[in-house]
Motif scaffolding. Structure first.
Motif, short mmCIF file in Angstrom:
data_model
loop_
_atom_site.label_atom_id
_atom_site.label_comp_id
_atom_site.label_asym_id
_atom_site.label_seq_id
_atom_site.Cartn_x
_atom_site.Cartn_y
_atom_site.Cartn_z
N GLU A 156 1.13 -1.39 0.11
CA GLU A 156 0.06 0.01 -0.10
C GLU A 156 1.01 1.55 -0.20
O GLU A 156 1.53 1.08 0.43
CB GLU A 156 -1.04 -0.05 0.75
CG GLU A 156 -1.84 -0.95 0.84
CD GLU A 156 -3.02 -0.37 0.20
OE1 GLU A 156 -3.48 0.12 -0.51
OE2 GLU A 156 -4.25 -1.23 0.60
N MET A 157 0.44 2.48 -0.45
CA MET A 157 1.37 3.64 -0.86
C MET A 157 0.38 4.43 0.78
O MET A 157 0.36 4.11 1.83
CB MET A 157 0.56 4.37 -1.46
CG MET A 157 0.60 3.94 -3.10
SD MET A 157 -0.04 5.20 -4.18
CE MET A 157 -2.42 5.12 -3.65
N LYS A 158 2.31 4.84 1.34
CA LYS A 158 2.54 5.10 2.39
C LYS A 158 1.17 6.49 2.38
O LYS A 158 1.41 6.99 3.72
CB LYS A 158 3.52 5.39 2.73
CG LYS A 158 4.86 4.37 3.49
CD LYS A 158 6.00 4.38 3.28
CE LYS A 158 6.68 3.14 3.69
NZ LYS A 158 7.99 3.59 3.64
N GLU A 159 1.47 7.92 1.65
CA GLU A 159 0.87 8.48 1.75
C GLU A 159 0.73 8.72 0.60
O GLU A 159 0.28 7.85 -0.82
CB GLU A 159 1.54 10.04 0.97
CG GLU A 159 3.20 10.18 1.71
CD GLU A 159 4.13 10.63 2.41
OE1 GLU A 159 3.56 11.78 1.13
OE2 GLU A 159 4.92 10.85 2.51
N ALA A 160 -1.38 9.63 0.72
CA ALA A 160 -1.95 10.11 -0.70
C ALA A 160 -1.60 10.79 -2.34
O ALA A 160 -0.36 11.06 -1.56
CB ALA A 160 -3.37 10.31 -0.27
N GLN A 161 -2.08 9.73 -2.77
CA GLN A 161 -1.87 10.33 -4.35
C GLN A 161 -2.53 10.95 -4.99
O GLN A 161 -3.65 10.63 -5.18
CB GLN A 161 -1.24 9.38 -4.99
CG GLN A 161 0.21 8.37 -4.82
CD GLN A 161 1.45 9.32 -4.31
OE1 GLN A 161 1.34 10.24 -5.60
NE2 GLN A 161 2.22 9.10 -3.30
N TYR A 203 -3.55 8.08 -9.39
CA TYR A 203 -2.92 6.50 -9.23
C TYR A 203 -1.62 6.47 -10.83
O TYR A 203 -1.35 5.24 -10.36
CB TYR A 203 -3.77 6.03 -8.88
CG TYR A 203 -4.62 5.38 -7.82
CD1 TYR A 203 -3.95 4.65 -7.22
CD2 TYR A 203 -5.79 6.16 -8.05
CE1 TYR A 203 -5.13 4.87 -5.40
CE2 TYR A 203 -6.50 6.04 -6.43
CZ TYR A 203 -5.74 6.06 -5.69
OH TYR A 203 -7.08 5.40 -4.36
#
Length: 291
Positions: free
Chosen positions: A95-100, A103
């Motif tokens: 999973e990504m650690k920070e929102a983007q 995508y």
């Protein structure tokens, strides 16, 4: 035997009937290889018909172009990219650690991670690049074809009617449904409960992907799909490297009788021909076609 094809099967320059015949001929030769690989060369290759529906999806979207480096990901909408990312996470991408904001980059990076993780250190950078590009095109094709199929009720009914017509006409003992075709077959058998098949074989199936399950008709209840009424046996086959078949075993979400995992090979883990040429599939259906 009736087959329901998956992604990457639009046949240009021919009629739907001609496309179905051509795909069936190719499938017949690959199944012959599979019977030989299983030590069952004495079993005759059964009569085969392809339920062809790709032409019914084709006018809903422009096929991915090579303008973004050849993978087609830039042609996906934000919602489609979100579906692609959910797919990759289901396949094991962290999973990504920070929102983007978008995508697109995470999907590209996730594809690279997935190939690196599964290919291992012994694979050259050139082969890894080829695998990543192929997987990217596979993601684009499945997401676009799924949207083309599921986003318009009239088209969805037309696809299911086309598949039901072939099953009703041929009255097969065996129904083999590949890739997106397993979604189509599942919905067709539910929509037409008069259709009877002795064994349903789903291969390379994405039925268990959350993004697919949310859009199924009938809608799963409490996370479980239901068995079509007149299917006596359900076999599911997935290659452990087939990233469309996530999860490879559908038993936690669907009433599957038998699961088989195969090793087709790193470079071609998803095509219908590769599954048909595998001895595991051939051995599984042999009792139904040898009578």
């Amino acid at each position: 035997m009736v087959l329901v094809h998956g992604i990457w099967n639009r046949q240009r320059g021919v009629t739907p009937a001609e496309a179905a015949l051509g795909l069936a001929d190719t499938a017949r030769s690959r199944l012959e290889q599979g019977l030989s690989a299983a030590g069952l060369s004495h079993v005759p290759v059964p009569a085969m018909a392809m339920a062809y529906y790709a032409h019914l999806l084709a006018d809903d979207f422009a096929e991915a172009q090579a303008g973004d480096g050849g993978d087609g990901l830039a042609s996906l909408s934000p919602a489609q990219l979100a579906q692609a990312w959910e797919w990759l996470v289901a396949a094991g991408v962290p999973e990504m650690k920070e929102a983007q904001a978008t995508y697109l980059m995470p999907v590209r990076q996730g594809l690279g991670w997935l190939v690196q993780h599964h290919a291992g250190q012994g694979v050259s950078s050139r082969v890894r690049q080829q695998l990543t590009e192929r997987l990217s095109r596979m993601v684009v094709a499945l997401v676009q074809d799924l949207d083309a199929y599921a986003s318009r009720p009239g088209r969805r009914r037309a696809v299911c009617e086309a598949v039901a017509h072939v099953i009703r006409k041929e009255q097969p003992r065996v129904l083999i449904a590949h890739s997106l075709g397993s979604v189509v077959a599942y919905e067709t058998l539910h929509a037409h409960p008069d259709l009877e098949v002795e064994v349903l074989v789903t291969v390379g199936s994405p039925l268990g992907l959350p993004a697919v399950m949310r859009r199924l008709e009938p809608e799963p209840r409490e996370g479980r799909g239901t068995r079509p009424k007149r299917i006596r046996r359900w076999m599911n086959i997935a290659d452990h490297g087939d990233f469309v078949a996530i999860p490879p075993k559908l038993g936690n979400a669907f009433p599957v009788d038998v699961h088989e995992t195969v090793d087709i090979g790193l470079l071609d883990p998803h095509t219908l021909g590769s599954y048909l040429a595998n001895g595991v599939l051939a051995a599984g259906i042999a009792p139904y076609v040898a009578l």
